[in-house]
Scaffold this motif. Structure first.
Motif, short mmCIF file in Angstrom:
data_model
loop_
_atom_site.label_atom_id
_atom_site.label_comp_id
_atom_site.label_asym_id
_atom_site.label_seq_id
_atom_site.Cartn_x
_atom_site.Cartn_y
_atom_site.Cartn_z
N VAL A 1 27.01 19.63 35.30
CA VAL A 1 25.58 19.36 35.10
C VAL A 1 25.37 18.13 34.23
CG1 VAL A 1 23.43 20.29 34.14
CG2 VAL A 1 25.01 21.80 35.37
N LEU A 2 26.18 17.99 33.18
CA LEU A 2 25.96 16.92 32.21
C LEU A 2 26.26 15.54 32.79
CD1 LEU A 2 25.24 16.05 29.36
CD2 LEU A 2 27.62 16.48 28.67
N LEU A 3 27.36 15.39 33.51
CA LEU A 3 27.74 14.05 33.98
C LEU A 3 26.70 13.43 34.91
CD1 LEU A 3 31.61 14.40 34.50
CD2 LEU A 3 30.39 13.37 32.58
N PRO A 4 26.16 14.15 35.90
CA PRO A 4 25.10 13.53 36.72
C PRO A 4 23.86 13.17 35.89
CG PRO A 4 26.00 15.46 37.82
CD PRO A 4 26.57 15.46 36.43
N ALA A 5 23.53 13.99 34.90
CA ALA A 5 22.38 13.67 34.05
C ALA A 5 22.62 12.40 33.26
CB ALA A 5 22.10 14.85 33.11
N LEU B 1 33.38 25.18 7.98
CA LEU B 1 32.07 24.55 8.10
C LEU B 1 31.06 25.49 8.75
CD1 LEU B 1 32.88 20.87 9.11
CD2 LEU B 1 32.95 21.99 6.88
N GLY B 2 31.53 26.34 9.65
CA GLY B 2 30.63 27.33 10.25
C GLY B 2 29.58 26.76 11.17
N ILE B 3 29.79 25.55 11.70
CA ILE B 3 28.80 24.91 12.57
C ILE B 3 29.14 25.20 14.03
CG2 ILE B 3 27.72 22.73 13.23
CD1 ILE B 3 28.58 21.62 10.50
N GLU B 4 28.13 25.56 14.81
CA GLU B 4 28.30 25.75 16.24
C GLU B 4 27.66 24.58 16.99
OE1 GLU B 4 28.59 30.35 17.42
OE2 GLU B 4 26.56 29.68 16.89
N TYR B 5 28.36 24.09 17.99
CA TYR B 5 27.91 22.95 18.78
C TYR B 5 27.67 23.37 20.22
CZ TYR B 5 29.93 20.53 14.77
OH TYR B 5 30.25 20.12 13.49
N PRO B 6 26.78 22.68 20.93
CA PRO B 6 26.57 23.03 22.34
C PRO B 6 27.82 22.77 23.16
CG PRO B 6 25.43 20.99 21.78
CD PRO B 6 25.92 21.56 20.49
N HIS B 7 28.16 23.70 24.01
CA HIS B 7 29.25 23.51 24.97
C HIS B 7 28.63 23.12 26.31
CE1 HIS B 7 32.29 24.62 28.00
NE2 HIS B 7 33.16 24.27 27.05
N ALA B 8 29.17 22.10 26.92
CA ALA B 8 28.53 21.53 28.11
C ALA B 8 29.20 21.97 29.40
CB ALA B 8 28.56 20.01 28.03
N ASP B 9 28.38 22.27 30.40
CA ASP B 9 28.83 22.38 31.79
C ASP B 9 28.92 20.95 32.31
OD1 ASP B 9 29.08 22.56 34.54
OD2 ASP B 9 27.74 24.28 34.72
N ILE B 10 30.12 20.45 32.45
CA ILE B 10 30.34 19.04 32.79
C ILE B 10 29.73 18.69 34.15
CG2 ILE B 10 32.08 17.27 33.19
CD1 ILE B 10 31.68 18.11 30.27
N THR C 1 23.92 22.78 28.81
CA THR C 1 24.49 23.61 27.74
C THR C 1 24.67 25.03 28.23
OG1 THR C 1 23.54 22.23 25.99
CG2 THR C 1 24.13 24.49 25.40
N ASP C 2 25.91 25.51 28.20
CA ASP C 2 26.19 26.85 28.73
C ASP C 2 26.74 27.80 27.67
OD1 ASP C 2 28.76 25.92 28.34
OD2 ASP C 2 29.31 25.90 30.47
N GLY C 3 26.65 27.40 26.43
CA GLY C 3 27.14 28.25 25.35
C GLY C 3 27.32 27.43 24.09
N TRP C 4 27.97 28.05 23.10
CA TRP C 4 28.14 27.41 21.81
C TRP C 4 29.59 27.57 21.36
CZ3 TRP C 4 24.14 24.65 19.74
CH2 TRP C 4 22.92 24.82 20.37
N THR C 5 30.07 26.57 20.63
CA THR C 5 31.46 26.61 20.18
C THR C 5 31.57 25.87 18.86
OG1 THR C 5 33.77 26.19 20.82
CG2 THR C 5 32.14 24.51 21.42
N GLY C 6 32.66 26.08 18.15
CA GLY C 6 32.86 25.44 16.86
C GLY C 6 34.19 25.86 16.27
N GLY C 7 34.24 26.01 14.96
CA GLY C 7 35.47 26.46 14.33
C GLY C 7 36.13 25.47 13.39
N GLU C 8 35.41 24.40 12.99
CA GLU C 8 36.02 23.44 12.06
C GLU C 8 36.25 24.08 10.69
OE1 GLU C 8 33.84 19.29 12.87
OE2 GLU C 8 32.59 21.10 13.09
#
Length: 565
Positions: free
Chosen positions: A98-102, A87-96, A72-79
């Motif tokens: 890092v995430l794909l090997p995990a 909605l005002g919800i922020e979701y984790p933004h992924a560094d791909i 997770t390298d930040g937060w994003t949203g905007g629905e």
């Protein structure tokens, strides 16, 4: 003191009978569902009732949606809800990177667990989602624009049915080959036989990417998600940027169940994009991505099929759904059925009829002959009557999912003579919702300018009443439409056995799913899991069907290990 059952035994005790019933039902094609359709069925056995589901949804608004994912390298949203509120919800933004090997790290243990354990874990995920159906319904409603009851049923139990159906097919396909050891002996006459011990293991292809859609995030997302997970693959869910919440909740539940069952939670992860980032194309061609499930536009579906060459790609794209009107012995029932089909969710379904092919000399009915103009006028009156009450209209129409749908609706009125004008409907609970009734436009099927209109998909509450020279001409136009543009559904009304055989032959030859003479409470744009196939995979509208053996069998391969006996 009783000894706690191991995880697999506990899940088998809880879910094996459900899996067995699902396996039986995909063979019999009967009606069955383990997930209640009625909102009042919830509130016991730990499930959320209506008030608790609404409270759970509201508690998520204007918060950060924590998933504890690697990279997770930040937060994003905007629905923004199609009904108006942000909605005002922020979701984790992924560094791909890092995430794909995990995600791959837990694949070996998931493979070794076997088909039955994987299926049971998937059923536990679905059971926990089912218990939160009221909460999911609000998430679907406020991202897709579906009216609440449709969001509850289509986004809840019907989506869960499709997920369970995919698990059942996945289990059936994986267990065609015997699990564990198989002894092989070939006689050699007077010599000793040749003997080997063989083991066969279903092995997932790799990381599966689910690219979510805006209109049906769970219903269209669950088949691919659960088909891939049940066949041993990690699943990365990339939601549509306007419809993140329903799939984020799904990922959250899946990760919880995987961890509690002793597996790596990173087998399921979420990839939410920043505004304008467009990560679907980037992800689709990554070498780690070996399976892709996509629902959406033809243009991007075609791009995926052409460019994601390292992956097995399953697409549901666009089509031009057609109804042939030849004759009927229940004119009132036909009109009512068509009116409902055209109105449901403002026509924002990949199965909604668009083109109604009607002979220009008219049709025969139980109410006497009806001219083309009379049929169209009566259909317009039926739609108008169905949606004349604003409260009922809001319950059927929902809200337009995005401005593009509204623009197509407004442009359609200029394509021909308007038989039924669209009108604005005010939603008193959500005054900012864009709610519109369908437009029905009359087109002469023989004119080239009209052909340009009805031969293209016009997604939304737009239908064309196309006059044709005869039923035979309607069938030829139907054949051309399905062959060149594709269709998720075809409908036909006829009292003639010859016409019935002819339209059936067209649909068999062009691989289109056909509904004949629907006049009651079943509609051409609805399909039932375990029984109906959604799409065929045999025409340009989709390259796969939900759900059949072909939808799951190429998500895994069987690897054999032979040993000298």
């Amino acid at each position: 003191m009783a000894t706690a059952l191991p995880t697999t035994d506990r899940l088998a005790e809880k879910h094996r009978s459900t899996l067995d019933q699902a396996l039986d039902t995909i063979r019999t094609r009967a009606y069955w569902s383990p997930y209640p359709e009625h909102p009042k069925a919830y509130g016991e056995d730990g499930s959320l009732d209506a008030a608790a589901g609404l409270a759970a949804h509201q508690a998520l608004l204007n918060t950060r949606f924590e998933l504890d994912q690697p990279g997770t390298d930040g937060w994003t949203g905007g629905e923004t809800s199609p009904y108006g509120p942000e909605l005002g919800i922020e979701y984790p933004h992924a560094d791909i990177d890092v995430l794909l090997p995990a995600m791959r790290a837990g694949m070996g243990a998931w493979r070794d667990a076997g088909a039955e354990t994987r299926a049971l874990v998937c059923l536990e995920i679905l059971a926990r989602i089912s218990a939160r159906t009221h909460e999911f319904a609000h998430a679907v409603m406020h991202t897709s624009g579906q009216a609440f009851m449709m969001a509850f049923q289509a986004g809840g139990p019907h989506a869960q049915d499709r997920g369970l159906e995919a698990v059942a097919y996945a289990y059936a396909e994986q267990t065609r080959t015997p699990a564990g050891r198989a002894d092989w002996s070939k006689p050699q006459g007077k010599r000793d036989p040749l003997e080997l011990s063989k083991e066969f293991t279903p092995v997932g292809r790799g990381i599966a990417l689910v690219i979510g859609c805006n209109t049906f995030p769970t219903w269209n997302g669950y088949p691919g998600l659960f088909a891939s997970l049940a066949t041993g693959n990690p699943v990365l869910v990339k939601p549509h940027p306007r419809a993140v919440l329903p799939l984020a909740l799904t990922v959250q539940v899946a990760r919880e169940v995987l961890a509690e069952s002793g597996f790596d939670p990173n087998l399921v992860a979420l990839a939410v994009e920043r505004p304008g980032e467009g990560i679907a194309k980037t992800l689709a061609v990554r070498p780690e991505i070996r399976i892709i499930d996509y629902t959406g536009s033809t243009a991007f579906g075609d791009w995926l099929e052409a460019n994601a060459r390292q992956a097995q790609v399953y697409t549901e794209k666009a089509g031009v759904n057609t109804v042939v009107v030849d004759s009927t012995d229940d004119y009132k029932g036909m009109l009512a059925n068509l009116a409902f089909s055209l109105s449901l969710y403002s026509g924002q379904m990949c199965t909604t009829p668009q083109n109604l092919l009607i002979p220009r000399d008219g049709i025969t009915t139980d109410q006497g002959p009806k001219s083309y103009d009379e049929v169209v006028a009566d259909l317009a009156a039926s739609v108008g009557g169905l949606l004349g009450d604003d409260a009922r209209a809001n319950g059927l129409l929902g809200a337009l999912v995005n401005p593009d749908v509204k623009a197509r609706l407004e442009a359609a009125a200029g394509l021909g003579e308007v038989a039924l004008a669209s009108r604005e409907v005010v939603n008193p609970d959500y005054p900012d919702a864009v709610v519109r009734t369908p437009v029905v436009v009359k087109l002469d099927g023989s004119k080239p300018d009209a052909q340009a209109a009805y031969f293209s998909e016009c997604f939304g509450p737009v239908s064309f009443a196309v006059s044709v020279d005869s039923t035979a001409d309607a069938l030829e136009l139907l054949r051309r439409t399905v062959r060149e543009k594709g269709a998720m559904t075809v409908g036909a009304y006829t009292t003639s056995a010859d016409v019935e055989r002819a339209v059936e032959e067209v649909c068999l030859e062009e691989s289109a799913q056909l509904s004949l003479n629907l006049t009651g409470g079943v509609y051409v744009n609805q399909t039932a899991a375990f029984s109906d196939f959604h799409g065929s995979g045999g025409n340009p509208a989709a390259n796969a069907a939900l759900c059949d053996g072909a939808f799951v069998s190429n998500r895994f391969r069987v690897v054999e290990v032979r040993r000298q006996a």
